[in-house]
Design an enzyme around this catalytic site. Structure first.
Site, PDB file in Angstrom:
ATOM      1  N   THR A 127      -4.283   6.226 -13.263  1.00 39.82           N
ATOM      2  CA  THR A 127      -3.233   6.837 -12.434  1.00 39.82           C
ATOM      3  C   THR A 127      -3.500   6.519 -10.959  1.00 39.82           C
ATOM      4  O   THR A 127      -4.661   6.423 -10.550  1.00 39.82           O
ATOM      5  CB  THR A 127      -3.263   8.372 -12.630  1.00 39.82           C
ATOM      6  OG1 THR A 127      -2.981   8.651 -13.998  1.00 39.82           O
ATOM      7  CG2 THR A 127      -2.220   9.085 -11.763  1.00 39.82           C
ATOM      8  N   GLY A 128      -2.426   6.383 -10.184  1.00 40.94           N
ATOM      9  CA  GLY A 128      -2.578   6.242  -8.743  1.00 40.94           C
ATOM     10  C   GLY A 128      -1.872   5.009  -8.202  1.00 40.94           C
ATOM     11  O   GLY A 128      -1.237   4.247  -8.943  1.00 40.94           O
ATOM     12  N   THR A 157      -3.182   2.267  -6.770  1.00 41.41           N
ATOM     13  CA  THR A 157      -3.793   0.983  -7.153  1.00 41.41           C
ATOM     14  C   THR A 157      -3.373   0.641  -8.582  1.00 41.41           C
ATOM     15  O   THR A 157      -3.004  -0.514  -8.875  1.00 41.41           O
ATOM     16  CB  THR A 157      -5.326   1.050  -7.026  1.00 41.41           C
ATOM     17  OG1 THR A 157      -5.663   1.725  -5.802  1.00 41.41           O
ATOM     18  CG2 THR A 157      -5.937  -0.339  -7.018  1.00 41.41           C
ATOM     19  N   GLY A 202      -8.208   3.400 -11.105  1.00 38.65           N
ATOM     20  CA  GLY A 202      -8.685   3.399  -9.725  1.00 38.65           C
ATOM     21  C   GLY A 202      -9.771   4.447  -9.519  1.00 38.65           C
ATOM     22  O   GLY A 202     -10.270   5.042 -10.471  1.00 38.65           O
ATOM     23  N   LYS A 249     -13.236  10.685  -8.925  1.00 36.63           N
ATOM     24  CA  LYS A 249     -11.835  10.480  -9.267  1.00 36.63           C
ATOM     25  C   LYS A 249     -11.123  11.830  -9.303  1.00 36.63           C
ATOM     26  O   LYS A 249     -11.750  12.869  -9.327  1.00 36.63           O
ATOM     27  CB  LYS A 249     -11.711   9.815 -10.646  1.00 36.63           C
ATOM     28  CG  LYS A 249     -12.227   8.391 -10.662  1.00 36.63           C
ATOM     29  CD  LYS A 249     -12.015   7.690 -12.004  1.00 36.63           C
ATOM     30  CE  LYS A 249     -10.673   7.900 -12.588  1.00 36.63           C
ATOM     31  NZ  LYS A 249      -9.553   7.578 -11.707  1.00 36.63           N
ATOM     32  N   GLY A 262      -8.163  12.342  -7.232  1.00 36.37           N
ATOM     33  CA  GLY A 262      -7.280  12.522  -6.072  1.00 36.37           C
ATOM     34  C   GLY A 262      -5.825  12.657  -6.491  1.00 36.37           C
ATOM     35  O   GLY A 262      -5.026  13.297  -5.800  1.00 36.37           O
ATOM     36  N   GLY A 263      -5.488  12.121  -7.642  1.00 31.77           N
ATOM     37  CA  GLY A 263      -4.119  12.239  -8.177  1.00 31.77           C
ATOM     38  C   GLY A 263      -4.008  13.335  -9.214  1.00 31.77           C
ATOM     39  O   GLY A 263      -2.988  13.432  -9.909  1.00 31.77           O
ATOM     40  N   GLU A 266      -7.983  11.077 -17.562  1.00 34.09           N
ATOM     41  CA  GLU A 266      -8.689   9.832 -17.193  1.00 34.09           C
ATOM     42  C   GLU A 266     -10.076   9.813 -17.823  1.00 34.09           C
ATOM     43  O   GLU A 266     -10.526   8.779 -18.337  1.00 34.09           O
ATOM     44  CB  GLU A 266      -8.787   9.732 -15.666  1.00 34.09           C
ATOM     45  CG  GLU A 266      -7.428   9.493 -15.018  1.00 34.09           C
ATOM     46  CD  GLU A 266      -7.441   9.566 -13.499  1.00 34.09           C
ATOM     47  OE1 GLU A 266      -6.480   9.060 -12.905  1.00 34.09           O
ATOM     48  OE2 GLU A 266      -8.373  10.125 -12.912  1.00 34.09           O
ATOM     49  N   LYS A 277     -13.117   2.377  -0.479  1.00 31.12           N
ATOM     50  CA  LYS A 277     -13.609   3.324  -1.495  1.00 31.12           C
ATOM     51  C   LYS A 277     -15.110   3.188  -1.741  1.00 31.12           C
ATOM     52  O   LYS A 277     -15.713   4.026  -2.403  1.00 31.12           O
ATOM     53  CB  LYS A 277     -12.858   3.112  -2.824  1.00 31.12           C
ATOM     54  CG  LYS A 277     -11.350   3.169  -2.736  1.00 31.12           C
ATOM     55  CD  LYS A 277     -10.857   4.567  -2.540  1.00 31.12           C
ATOM     56  CE  LYS A 277      -9.352   4.701  -2.464  1.00 31.12           C
ATOM     57  NZ  LYS A 277      -8.615   4.287  -3.622  1.00 31.12           N
TER      58      LYS A 277
HETATM   59  C1  5RP Z   1      -6.096   9.914  -9.936  1.00 31.45           C
HETATM   60  C2  5RP Z   1      -7.253   9.068  -9.545  1.00 31.45           C
HETATM   61  C3  5RP Z   1      -6.974   7.811  -8.778  1.00 31.45           C
HETATM   62  O1  5RP Z   1      -7.515   6.741  -9.498  1.00 31.45           O
HETATM   63  C4  5RP Z   1      -7.603   7.910  -7.430  1.00 31.45           C
HETATM   64  O2  5RP Z   1      -7.116   9.065  -6.766  1.00 31.45           O
HETATM   65  C5  5RP Z   1      -7.312   6.664  -6.567  1.00 31.45           C
HETATM   66  O3  5RP Z   1      -5.968   6.637  -6.241  1.00 31.45           O
HETATM   67  P1  5RP Z   1      -5.307   5.462  -5.387  1.00 31.45           P
HETATM   68  O4  5RP Z   1      -5.383   4.225  -6.233  1.00 31.45           O
HETATM   69  O5  5RP Z   1      -3.906   5.933  -5.149  1.00 31.45           O
HETATM   70  O6  5RP Z   1      -6.091   5.316  -4.103  1.00 31.45           O
HETATM   71  O7  5RP Z   1      -8.394   9.362  -9.831  1.00 31.45           O
HETATM   72  O8  5RP Z   1      -6.487  11.131 -10.507  1.00 31.45           O
END
Ligand code: 5RP
Length: 220
Positions: free
Chosen positions: A26-27, A29, A80, A92, A94-95, A101, A119
């Site tokens: 998810t995210g 990337t 990501g 992980k 952030g989303g 995941e 990162k």
């Molecule tokens: C979601 C995640 C994402 O992989 C992580 O937040 C990175 O996000 P992005 O690719 O938008 O920087 O762990 O739960």
């Protein structure tokens, strides 16, 4: 930044093998990976998705989304991360998709993590550590994490000031101010607190390959 995310996402296509069912994270990337996956979709059987957001993206491209209970173990998971240390251990969530995941990472033989260069860190913890929590345990878990880590738990809110609700109906605490010198120990300690669904440390099961977006991408 989004250019390096795109380059990382597109490089992960190298790991696709014919007839595969692909685990998809998810995210932003991963959104680039999904876009690239759409261009080779005839080569794969389908995908297992880690979030409603990724499911919608996959289905919009005509990629079938399958249930992990039906597929059994997967050979590849692409996702990501918010932080990545030199041992490929990750933060992980952030989303807010960390629990699904983590399940897919555990079910997969190979976990390919796609990140932009920002990162990469020496020590995990500058990014607030997400923890998914059963709603009634929010305050209890916050107190126990404060006592255990001295980090500051903050209840995640959306832009309108409402508590974020995960795809599983739970809440997120983000733990600020950590310097995680032993990520495996912290992952298991936080996992022991009643009410914790999962913690966004991917240390016991780190990534196998990390692709850092760039021209050319760096494969670690
Ligand atoms: C979601 C995640 C994402 O992989 C992580 O937040 C990175 O996000 P992005 O690719 O938008 O920087 O762990 O739960």
């Amino acid at each position: 930044m989004s250019e390096s995310k795109r380059l990382a996402g597109e490089k992960a296509i190298d790991y696709i093998e014919d007839g595969m069912i692909v685990g998809v994270g998810t995210g932003s990337t991963v959104a680039y990976f999904i876009e690239a996956l759409g261009r080779v979709k005839q080569r794969i059987k389908g995908a297992v998705s880690s979030s409603e957001q990724s499911t919608a993206r996959l289905q919009a491209l005509g990629i079938e989304v399958l249930d992990l209970n039906a597929t059994g173990p997967l050979s590849l998971y692409v996702d990501g991360a918010d932080e990545c240390d030199p041992h490929k251990r990750l933060i992980k969530g952030g989303g807010a998709a960390l629990t699904r995941e983590k399940i897919i990472a555990e079910a997969s033989a190979k976990f390919v993590c796609i990140v932009d260069p920002a990162k990469r860190v020496d020590v995990l913890g500058r990014f607030p550590l997400p923890v998914e929590v059963i709603p009634m345990a929010r305050s209890l878990v916050a107190r126990e994490i404060l006592a255990m880590t001295r980090g500051q738990p903050v209840w995640r809110q959306d832009a309108a000031g409402n508590g974020v609700v995960t795809d599983n109906g739970n809440v997120i605490l983000d733990i600020h101010g950590l310097a995680i010198t032993d990520p495996v120990a912290m992952e298991s300690a936080i996992n022991q607190i009643p009410g914790v669904v999962s913690v966004g440390l991917f240390a016991r099961r780190p990534a196998d390959v990390v692709i850092v977006g760039g021209e050319p991408p760096l494969v670690l």
